[in-house]
Design a protein around this motif. Structure first.
Motif, PDB file in Angstrom:
ATOM      1  N   ARG A  57     -31.211 -25.253  30.085  1.00 12.90           N
ATOM      2  CA  ARG A  57     -31.634 -25.228  28.681  1.00 12.90           C
ATOM      3  C   ARG A  57     -30.857 -24.161  27.928  1.00 12.90           C
ATOM      4  O   ARG A  57     -31.040 -22.972  28.157  1.00 12.90           O
ATOM      5  N   LEU A  58     -29.991 -24.610  27.019  1.00 14.87           N
ATOM      6  CA  LEU A  58     -29.143 -23.707  26.258  1.00 14.87           C
ATOM      7  C   LEU A  58     -29.606 -23.638  24.813  1.00 14.87           C
ATOM      8  O   LEU A  58     -29.902 -24.665  24.203  1.00 14.87           O
ATOM      9  N   ALA A  59     -29.645 -22.427  24.272  1.00 14.50           N
ATOM     10  CA  ALA A  59     -29.806 -22.229  22.839  1.00 14.50           C
ATOM     11  C   ALA A  59     -28.417 -22.023  22.254  1.00 14.50           C
ATOM     12  O   ALA A  59     -27.677 -21.143  22.692  1.00 14.50           O
ATOM     13  N   LEU A  60     -28.038 -22.838  21.275  1.00 10.76           N
ATOM     14  CA  LEU A  60     -26.755 -22.703  20.587  1.00 10.76           C
ATOM     15  C   LEU A  60     -27.029 -22.050  19.243  1.00 10.76           C
ATOM     16  O   LEU A  60     -27.695 -22.631  18.382  1.00 10.76           O
ATOM     17  N   VAL A  61     -26.548 -20.811  19.064  1.00 10.53           N
ATOM     18  CA  VAL A  61     -26.902 -20.032  17.880  1.00 10.53           C
ATOM     19  C   VAL A  61     -25.645 -19.578  17.148  1.00 10.53           C
ATOM     20  O   VAL A  61     -24.563 -19.487  17.727  1.00 10.53           O
ATOM     21  N   GLY A  62     -25.823 -19.265  15.869  1.00  9.95           N
ATOM     22  CA  GLY A  62     -24.726 -18.788  15.040  1.00  9.95           C
ATOM     23  C   GLY A  62     -25.109 -18.919  13.584  1.00  9.95           C
ATOM     24  O   GLY A  62     -26.093 -19.562  13.225  1.00  9.95           O
ATOM     25  N   ARG A  63     -24.311 -18.296  12.732  1.00 13.30           N
ATOM     26  CA  ARG A  63     -24.570 -18.311  11.300  1.00 13.30           C
ATOM     27  C   ARG A  63     -24.480 -19.729  10.737  1.00 13.30           C
ATOM     28  O   ARG A  63     -23.787 -20.585  11.274  1.00 13.30           O
ATOM     29  N   ASN A  64     -25.174 -19.991   9.617  1.00 15.11           N
ATOM     30  CA  ASN A  64     -24.962 -21.233   8.888  1.00 15.11           C
ATOM     31  C   ASN A  64     -23.489 -21.354   8.529  1.00 15.11           C
ATOM     32  O   ASN A  64     -22.867 -20.392   8.072  1.00 15.11           O
TER      33      ASN A  64
END
Length: 599
Positions: free
Chosen positions: A33-40
Motif C-alpha cells: 500500500r503506497l501513498a503517492l504525495v506531492g504538491r498540487n
C-alpha cells in the motif's frame, strides 16, 4: 526478492514545453500500500494515469506482470454512455468476476444501482466509481482522491473495506487520517522526481522536512534559477510545520478554556452571562427547529457561539449541515425558536460550490477584482504577487487565466479571495476539497492566527482535530450535539474508538456494515525528538552562563565602578534563569511524554 506487480522507471513527460516528470517512478508489490504525495500540479495524477496505462510517457518504462488486473479511479469519474449506475459498475467486471459483489458494494455505498448517471451528485458519482473499481477485487487499485465529495461515514467505510482487501494500493489523497490509516510506504513526487520512504504517511512529513532542511543548508550549491523558483515554497513548508506545533499547543489551551466554560455555564445566571459576554457574543440560537416537509433537519437546538470559537459541523451527506449554517448565520429563518446575532458582524462565506469567476480573468485580476496590482489584506495594501506567494502561487502565475487552473489551484484562489475580505466571522463549507497537504497546513496556520470566529463544515478528520475548539455533530432525526474539542475528542466523549491504521493486508471479504476500530498510537514528532536531543546541551550552556554572571556579582566593587554594567548583568541573569527554567520544564514534559509512549 519477489518481482513487483507493477513498476514505473525513469518516467519523463513534458506538457507545453515545461517538464512535468523528469525521472519519476515507483514499484508496487503484492498487497503493498503506497501513498503517492506531492504538491498540487506536481504530476501525481498524471503519474497514476501512466501507471494505469492511460497516458504514454515521453521516455521511461512501464512494466506490469502478465495477467494481473488493475483498476483505476479517476478524480472526475465519467459515467456517460450507461443507462444505469449498475450498468456502469458491471461494465468494469471481468468474465470471472461476481456481479453480486457489484450490487453489494453499491448498496453498502447507499446506491440501488437503478439511478440514472446524469442525475447523480458529485458524491454519488464518486460512490459509483468506487464500486466499479472495487468490485473485481483487482491485483492493484490506483485511487486518485477517493474521499473527495464523500461524507464521514462513507470515508470510514472505505477505509475498512480497503483494510480488508488484499489488493495492492497506490493512493493519492489530501486526507491525512485516511493516508495514515492505510499506507505502508510513501512515494513523494517533488520537482519531477520521486523519493520513497518505507514507512506509512505518519512518518512522511518529518522525513520530508529533514530533506528540505538539508537542502536549505546546501542552498549555496544550487543553481540560481532553481533557488529563485523553489526557495520560497521549501522554506514555507518547513517553517509552517514548525509553527504548527505552537498552533496545536494554543489550540489545546483554547479547548481547556472551552471545557471550563461549558462546566460553569449552568451556574451562571443569564443576566450575568449577557453582561459578561457584552461585545463577545457572536450567535445565540435558542430552541431552533427546521423541517422540510416531513423531514426534521434541525430539532430543538440551542447553541451559543462566542468570539474566537472555532466550531466544526459534522454529519453525513444530506444531514442538513449547509441548512444549519444558514440558520446560524441568519440567511435562513427557523420554523420555531430564535437566532440572535452579535453586533457588527462581518461575515465571509466560502461555500461548496466555489463562487463562479470569469474564466478569462488572470489570477492577479481575480484577487484584485481587476483593479490595479494591489490587494487590501487586514487593512493593509499588499502587492498581489506577494499575496499570491502566501497561497503557494509562484510570481509567474500572476497572468495565468483562471480557466486553466487545476481544481486545487482554484480552491486556493477562492481561499485567497475569501480571506482577503474583512471579516470577523468565517463560514467555511468544505474548504479542504481539492487542496493539497501543504495548502491545508497553510489554511490551518491562517485559522490559528485568525482573531475572529469560525464555523467549519468538513469531512477531513485530521483537519477538524487540528483546527476546531468544539464539534457540532449530527445524531440523527434532526438532533445535533456539541462536543468540546475536535473529531477525535467527539468520538472519545461518545465512547467510540477512532479508526486504526492497517499494518498488513487482510483476507478478501464482502462489503461490511460500518463499524469502528482502535486508534493510532501517538508518536513523538520530529521537532519533539529533536528537542529531546538538544535541550540537555542548551541547559548546560545556560547553567554555565548563569555561573559566569553570578561570578561577576561576587565582585563587591561592581556597582560602584560600573552601575550600568551592574544593571545589565542583573537583567542578563534574570533572563538566563527564566530561559533555564523554561528549558528544564520543556525537557521534563517531553521526557514524560516519551516514557508514556514507550511504556
Amino acid at each position: 526478492m519477489t518481482a513487483p506487480l507493477l513498476a514505473l522507471t525513469d518516467i519523463h513527460l513534458t506538457f507545453g514545453g515545461t517538464p512535468l516528470l523528469e525521472g519519476a517512478g515507483f514499484a508496487v508489490g503484492t498487497g503493498e500500500r503506497l501513498a503517492l504525495v506531492g504538491r498540487n500540479g506536481s504530476g501525481k495524477s498524471t503519474l497514476l494515469k501512466i501507471a494505469a496505462g492511460l497516458v504514454e510517457p515521453d521516455r521511461g518504462e512501464r512494466i506490469a506482470q502478465q495477467g494481473i488486473t488493475i483498476r483505476y479511479l479517476p478524480q472526475e469519474p465519467d459515467l456517460a454512455g450507461h443507462a444505469t449506475v449498475a450498468a456502469f459498475v458491471e461494465a468494469g467486471l471481468g468474465p470471472n468476476d461476481d456481479p453480486h459483489r457489484a450490487r453489494q458494494l453499491l448498496q453498502a455505498l447507499g446506491l440501488t444501482g437503478d439511478e440514472a448517471p446524469q442525475r447523480l451528485s458529485g458524491g454519488e458519482a464518486r460512490r459509483a466509481a468506487l464500486a466499479r473499481a472495487l468490485a473485481p477485487e483487482p491485483d492493484i487499485l490506483l485511487l486518485d482522491e477517493p474521499t473527495n465529495h464523500l461524507d464521514l461515514p462513507a470515508i470510514e467505510w472505505l477505509e475498512r473495506t480497503l483494510q480488508q482487501s488484499r489488493s495492492a494500493l497506490v493512493l493519492i489523497s489530501h486526507d491525512r487520517r485516511f493516508l495514515q490509516n492505510l499506507s505502508q510506504a510513501t512515494v513523494w513526487l517533488d520537482r519531477g522526481i520521486t523519493r520513497r520512504l518505507d514507512q506509512g504517511f505518519a512518518g512522511f512529513e518529518s522525513w520530508r522536512d529533514e530533506i528540505l532542511e538539508r537542502e536549505e543548508t546546501e542552498r549555496h550549491k544550487l543553481d540560481r534559477r532553481i533557488e529563485a523558483e523553489t526557495e520560497w515554497s521549501r522554506q514555507g513548508i518547513s517553517a509552517r510545520r514548525k509553527r504548527n506545533q505552537g498552533r496545536l499547543r494554543a489550540l489545546t489551551s483554547l479547548r481547556e478554556t472551552r471545557r471550563s466554560e461549558r462546566r460553569a455555564a449552568g451556574m451562571v445566571k443569564m443576566s450575568v452571562s449577557e453582561g459578561e459576554l457584552s461585545g463577545k457574543l457572536v450567535i445565540e440560537a435558542t430552541n431552533i427547529a427546521k423541517r422540510f416537509g416531513e423531514r426534521a433537519v434541525v430539532r430543538d437546538l440551542s447553541l451559543r457561539v462566542q468570539r474566537g470559537d472555532r466550531i466544526g459541523i459534522v454529519g453525513p451527506n444530506g444531514a442538513g449541515k449547509t441548512t444549519l449554517l444558514g440558520l446560524l448565520t441568519g440567511t435562513l429563518a427557523p420554523d420555531t425558536g430564535t437566532v440572535r446575532l452579535g453586533a457588527n458582524l462581518q461575515v465571509v462565506t466560502l461555500d461548496q460550490r466555489r463562487a463562479a469567476l470569469d474564466p478569462g480573468w488572470t489570477l492577479a485580476q481575480a484577487l484584485t477584482d481587476g483593479a490595479g496590482d494591489t490587494v487590501v489584506v487586514g487593512g493593509q495594501r499588499r502587492h498581489v504577487v506577494s499575496y499570491m506567494k502566501d497561497f503557494l502561487f509562484p510570481p509567474e502565475q500572476a497572468r495565468t487565466p483562471i480557466g486553466v487552473l487545476s481544481g486545487g489551484e482554484r480552491g486556493r484562489l477562492m481561499l485567497a479571495r475569501a480571506l482577503a475580505a474583512p471579516s470577523n466571522l468565517l463560514v467555511l463549507d468544505e474548504p479542504t476539497n481539492d487542496l493539497d497537504l501543504e495548502t491545508l497546513d497553510l489554511l490551518q496556520e491562517m485559522l490559528g492566527d485568525y482573531p475572529g470566529t469560525v464555523l467549519l463544515v468538513s469531512h477531513d478528520r485530521d483537519f477538524l482535530d487540528r483546527v476546531v475548539t468544539s464539534t457540532l455533530a449530527f445524531e440523527g432525526d434532526g438532533r445535533w450535539t456539541e462536543y468540546a474539542g475536535g473529531y477525535s475528542d467527539m468520538l472519545t466523549q461518545r465512547g467510540e474508538p477512532a479508526a486504526a491504521p492497517a499494518k498488513t493486508a487482510k483476507p478478501r471479504s464482502e462489503a461490511a456494515a460500518p463499524r469502528q476500530s482502535t486508534g493510532p498510537k501517538r508518536r513523538l514528532g520530529f521537532k519533539e525528538s529533536h528537542a529531546l536531543k538538544t535541550l540537555p546541551g542548551r541547559i548546560e550552556k545556560l547553567q554555565a552562563e548563569i555561573a559566569a554572571l553570578q561570578a561577576k556579582f561576587a565582585d563587591p566593587t561592581l556597582y560602584a565602578r560600573d552601575p550600568d554594567g551592574f544593571t545589565r548583568t542583573a537583567a542578563a541573569l534574570e533572563t538566563a534563569r527564566a530561559a533555564l527554567a523554561a528549558a528544564e520544564d520543556e525537557w521534563l514534559a517531553l521526557e514524560l511524554l516519551r516514557e508514556e509512549i514507550e511504556g
